[in-house]
Scaffold this motif. Sequence first.
Motif, PDB file in Angstrom:
ATOM      1  N   VAL A 192       0.839  -1.193   0.000  1.00 42.03           N
ATOM      2  CA  VAL A 192       0.000   0.000   0.000  1.00 42.03           C
ATOM      3  C   VAL A 192       0.874   1.243   0.000  1.00 42.03           C
ATOM      4  O   VAL A 192       2.034   1.197   0.408  1.00 42.03           O
ATOM      5  N   GLY A 193       0.329   2.353  -0.469  1.00 39.50           N
ATOM      6  CA  GLY A 193       1.011   3.637  -0.339  1.00 39.50           C
ATOM      7  C   GLY A 193       1.579   4.176  -1.630  1.00 39.50           C
ATOM      8  O   GLY A 193       1.674   5.389  -1.813  1.00 39.50           O
ATOM      9  N   GLU A 194       1.980   3.297  -2.549  1.00 42.91           N
ATOM     10  CA  GLU A 194       2.523   3.698  -3.835  1.00 42.91           C
ATOM     11  C   GLU A 194       2.533   2.466  -4.732  1.00 42.91           C
ATOM     12  O   GLU A 194       2.421   1.338  -4.243  1.00 42.91           O
ATOM     13  N   PRO A 195       2.673   2.659  -6.048  1.00 45.14           N
ATOM     14  CA  PRO A 195       2.723   1.492  -6.930  1.00 45.14           C
ATOM     15  C   PRO A 195       3.929   0.611  -6.590  1.00 45.14           C
ATOM     16  O   PRO A 195       5.008   1.109  -6.290  1.00 45.14           O
ATOM     17  N   ILE A 196       3.727  -0.701  -6.635  1.00 49.33           N
ATOM     18  CA  ILE A 196       4.820  -1.636  -6.352  1.00 49.33           C
ATOM     19  C   ILE A 196       5.393  -2.148  -7.666  1.00 49.33           C
ATOM     20  O   ILE A 196       4.645  -2.506  -8.582  1.00 49.33           O
ATOM     21  N   ASN A 197       6.714  -2.160  -7.776  1.00 50.37           N
ATOM     22  CA  ASN A 197       7.333  -2.673  -8.995  1.00 50.37           C
ATOM     23  C   ASN A 197       7.333  -4.203  -8.961  1.00 50.37           C
ATOM     24  O   ASN A 197       7.371  -4.820  -7.890  1.00 50.37           O
ATOM     25  N   PRO A 198       7.273  -4.846 -10.119  1.00 53.77           N
ATOM     26  CA  PRO A 198       7.164  -6.317 -10.163  1.00 53.77           C
ATOM     27  C   PRO A 198       8.299  -7.038  -9.435  1.00 53.77           C
ATOM     28  O   PRO A 198       8.070  -8.086  -8.822  1.00 53.77           O
ATOM     29  N   GLU A 199       9.535  -6.477  -9.501  1.00 54.82           N
ATOM     30  CA  GLU A 199      10.662  -7.136  -8.843  1.00 54.82           C
ATOM     31  C   GLU A 199      10.459  -7.198  -7.328  1.00 54.82           C
ATOM     32  O   GLU A 199      10.712  -8.230  -6.689  1.00 54.82           O
ATOM     33  N   ALA A 200       9.970  -6.098  -6.733  1.00 61.21           N
ATOM     34  CA  ALA A 200       9.705  -6.082  -5.291  1.00 61.21           C
ATOM     35  C   ALA A 200       8.554  -7.029  -4.948  1.00 61.21           C
ATOM     36  O   ALA A 200       8.580  -7.717  -3.920  1.00 61.21           O
ATOM     37  N   TRP A 201       7.542  -7.076  -5.802  1.00 61.43           N
ATOM     38  CA  TRP A 201       6.396  -7.975  -5.604  1.00 61.43           C
ATOM     39  C   TRP A 201       6.867  -9.427  -5.540  1.00 61.43           C
ATOM     40  O   TRP A 201       6.484 -10.180  -4.643  1.00 61.43           O
ATOM     41  N   MET A 202       7.706  -9.802  -6.502  1.00 68.96           N
ATOM     42  CA  MET A 202       8.175 -11.180  -6.565  1.00 68.96           C
ATOM     43  C   MET A 202       9.071 -11.521  -5.376  1.00 68.96           C
ATOM     44  O   MET A 202       8.985 -12.616  -4.807  1.00 68.96           O
ATOM     45  N   TRP A 203       9.933 -10.579  -4.971  1.00 70.45           N
ATOM     46  CA  TRP A 203      10.796 -10.797  -3.804  1.00 70.45           C
ATOM     47  C   TRP A 203       9.956 -10.957  -2.545  1.00 70.45           C
ATOM     48  O   TRP A 203      10.212 -11.846  -1.720  1.00 70.45           O
ATOM     49  N   PHE A 204       8.944 -10.121  -2.398  1.00 70.44           N
ATOM     50  CA  PHE A 204       8.046 -10.149  -1.250  1.00 70.44           C
ATOM     51  C   PHE A 204       7.366 -11.516  -1.135  1.00 70.44           C
ATOM     52  O   PHE A 204       7.316 -12.127  -0.063  1.00 70.44           O
ATOM     53  N   ARG A 205       6.871 -11.990  -2.273  1.00 76.53           N
ATOM     54  CA  ARG A 205       6.174 -13.281  -2.272  1.00 76.53           C
ATOM     55  C   ARG A 205       7.132 -14.437  -1.966  1.00 76.53           C
ATOM     56  O   ARG A 205       6.826 -15.320  -1.165  1.00 76.53           O
ATOM     57  N   ARG A 206       8.305 -14.418  -2.584  1.00 74.85           N
ATOM     58  CA  ARG A 206       9.243 -15.540  -2.453  1.00 74.85           C
ATOM     59  C   ARG A 206       9.932 -15.564  -1.094  1.00 74.85           C
ATOM     60  O   ARG A 206       9.952 -16.591  -0.411  1.00 74.85           O
ATOM     61  N   VAL A 207      10.492 -14.412  -0.680  1.00 78.40           N
ATOM     62  CA  VAL A 207      11.329 -14.383   0.513  1.00 78.40           C
ATOM     63  C   VAL A 207      10.499 -14.286   1.791  1.00 78.40           C
ATOM     64  O   VAL A 207      10.761 -14.990   2.771  1.00 78.40           O
ATOM     65  N   ILE A 208       9.490 -13.430   1.789  1.00 82.97           N
ATOM     66  CA  ILE A 208       8.688 -13.235   2.999  1.00 82.97           C
ATOM     67  C   ILE A 208       7.496 -14.200   3.032  1.00 82.97           C
ATOM     68  O   ILE A 208       7.169 -14.755   4.072  1.00 82.97           O
ATOM     69  N   GLY A 209       6.875 -14.405   1.891  1.00 87.16           N
ATOM     70  CA  GLY A 209       5.701 -15.273   1.845  1.00 87.16           C
ATOM     71  C   GLY A 209       5.979 -16.724   1.552  1.00 87.16           C
ATOM     72  O   GLY A 209       5.042 -17.537   1.492  1.00 87.16           O
ATOM     73  N   GLY A 210       7.246 -17.072   1.346  1.00 84.35           N
ATOM     74  CA  GLY A 210       7.588 -18.469   1.099  1.00 84.35           C
ATOM     75  C   GLY A 210       6.921 -19.064  -0.124  1.00 84.35           C
ATOM     76  O   GLY A 210       6.693 -20.271  -0.194  1.00 84.35           O
ATOM     77  N   ASP A 211       6.604 -18.226  -1.106  1.00 82.10           N
ATOM     78  CA  ASP A 211       5.936 -18.666  -2.346  1.00 82.10           C
ATOM     79  C   ASP A 211       4.592 -19.333  -2.086  1.00 82.10           C
ATOM     80  O   ASP A 211       4.115 -20.134  -2.895  1.00 82.10           O
ATOM     81  N   ARG A 212       3.963 -19.009  -0.957  1.00 80.94           N
ATOM     82  CA  ARG A 212       2.660 -19.628  -0.661  1.00 80.94           C
ATOM     83  C   ARG A 212       1.592 -18.580  -0.319  1.00 80.94           C
ATOM     84  O   ARG A 212       0.405 -18.878  -0.389  1.00 80.94           O
ATOM     85  N   CYS A 213       2.007 -17.351   0.054  1.00 86.49           N
ATOM     86  CA  CYS A 213       1.051 -16.332   0.502  1.00 86.49           C
ATOM     87  C   CYS A 213       0.590 -15.461  -0.668  1.00 86.49           C
ATOM     88  O   CYS A 213       1.418 -14.923  -1.393  1.00 86.49           O
ATOM     89  N   PRO A 214      -0.718 -15.308  -0.853  1.00 84.18           N
ATOM     90  CA  PRO A 214      -1.197 -14.354  -1.856  1.00 84.18           C
ATOM     91  C   PRO A 214      -0.771 -12.929  -1.472  1.00 84.18           C
ATOM     92  O   PRO A 214      -0.611 -12.615  -0.282  1.00 84.18           O
ATOM     93  N   ILE A 215      -0.588 -12.085  -2.495  1.00 84.78           N
ATOM     94  CA  ILE A 215      -0.275 -10.674  -2.258  1.00 84.78           C
ATOM     95  C   ILE A 215      -1.413  -9.822  -2.790  1.00 84.78           C
ATOM     96  O   ILE A 215      -1.845 -10.004  -3.939  1.00 84.78           O
ATOM     97  N   VAL A 216      -1.900  -8.908  -1.956  1.00 82.76           N
ATOM     98  CA  VAL A 216      -2.895  -7.948  -2.416  1.00 82.76           C
ATOM     99  C   VAL A 216      -2.228  -6.573  -2.509  1.00 82.76           C
ATOM    100  O   VAL A 216      -1.769  -6.027  -1.518  1.00 82.76           O
ATOM    101  N   ASP A 217      -2.109  -6.069  -3.738  1.00 84.95           N
ATOM    102  CA  ASP A 217      -1.573  -4.726  -3.973  1.00 84.95           C
ATOM    103  C   ASP A 217      -2.762  -3.781  -3.995  1.00 84.95           C
ATOM    104  O   ASP A 217      -3.580  -3.830  -4.910  1.00 84.95           O
ATOM    105  N   THR A 218      -2.894  -2.937  -2.997  1.00 85.21           N
ATOM    106  CA  THR A 218      -4.133  -2.193  -2.779  1.00 85.21           C
ATOM    107  C   THR A 218      -4.008  -0.721  -3.120  1.00 85.21           C
ATOM    108  O   THR A 218      -2.970  -0.097  -2.882  1.00 85.21           O
ATOM    109  N   TRP A 219      -5.085  -0.158  -3.681  1.00 83.39           N
ATOM    110  CA  TRP A 219      -5.185   1.292  -3.872  1.00 83.39           C
ATOM    111  C   TRP A 219      -6.387   1.809  -3.088  1.00 83.39           C
ATOM    112  O   TRP A 219      -7.487   1.255  -3.187  1.00 83.39           O
ATOM    113  N   TRP A 220      -6.155   2.868  -2.326  1.00 84.12           N
ATOM    114  CA  TRP A 220      -7.219   3.542  -1.588  1.00 84.12           C
ATOM    115  C   TRP A 220      -6.655   4.817  -0.981  1.00 84.12           C
ATOM    116  O   TRP A 220      -5.480   5.132  -1.144  1.00 84.12           O
ATOM    117  N   GLN A 221      -7.492   5.553  -0.309  1.00 83.31           N
ATOM    118  CA  GLN A 221      -7.082   6.745   0.430  1.00 83.31           C
ATOM    119  C   GLN A 221      -7.713   6.711   1.818  1.00 83.31           C
ATOM    120  O   GLN A 221      -8.717   6.031   2.027  1.00 83.31           O
TER     121      GLN A 221
END
Length: 335
Positions: A66-95
């Motif tokens: 949240v907070g700003e657009p996420i680049n694909p490289e950070a998205w993939m790192w987030f999923r693999r390293v922090i989520g163990g390739d098992r956690c869904p990621i929700v990239d959210t837009w709101w105010q």
Amino acid sequence: MINGATQVLYEGVPNAPHEGRWWEIIEKYKVSIFYTAPTAIRTFMKWGEAIPAKFDLSSLRLLGSVGEPINPEAWMWFRRVIGGDRCPIVDTWWQTETGSIMISPLPGVTSTKPGSAQVPLPGVSAAVVDDDAHEVGPGRGGYLVLDQPWPSMLRGIWGDRERYEDTYWSRFRGLYFAGDGAKRDADGDIWLMGRVDDVMNVSGHRLSTTEIEHALVSHPWVAEAAVVGAADETTGQAVVAFVVVKSDGDGAHASGHEVAVALREQVKNQIGALAKPRTILVVSEVPKTRSGKIMRRLLRDVAEHRTVGDVTTLADSSVMDAIRDGLETGKADQD
């Protein structure tokens, strides 16, 4: 909280007393949902995978950005390293003003795309329009608007109805405009492009700072990047980039000039020669608020050699001194 969620709060920053502070908290309290800013994710990437690897993150079941657009490289790192390739990621837009998340994948339902906020949630109607409020076609950019009322919408600003109307409703009649640019892909999914006021006009061409930042951080040497536009006598505005190099990569051993040459070529190949940064400064950190958002306003002050504005909201105000000293001592690579 209305759904009975338990939230974990702590006082401090992500790297005190050590750079694994957040992962330590997740392990200790068996946190199941972790929601943070792309800037924070890129900082963790810079610190390296070995730090989160020391902790048990198996309690996590859902990740969010949240907070700003996420680049694909950070998205993939987030999923693999922090989520163990098992956690869904929700990239959210709101105010804060919208009262709830507006655009986001539904975990376990939506086939996610790294870097895309994707679709309005049920009860929300969004569109991407041009200057005349006409919807744009697939692959084209425009302004992100909400074209129907939604369940948690704001109804005014306390004691200042005129400001409410001018801020959100004056750009397009009958459409709520929050100030963000976006584009739709061939599937109709929405990709956020950042604030429309974070657009540079270089030789008559409108360039998105977010798009150039994404091109820079897609280079294997770069952990983080912030781009601003600075006044230029020839082109109107010029691209100025502040980049953080990964400490555990080949770029850590390269000179500032070598980094700049490689990154200009990267931007040229991904976007075009017009988007190549005029100035590239390798820095140890970019200025961020305590919530992890990059303060581009301050970088713009530095790039245009103005007095730096209010720094009280920064997590570490000394970062600006180091950046300013780097420019003044000629450490920035000029094209």
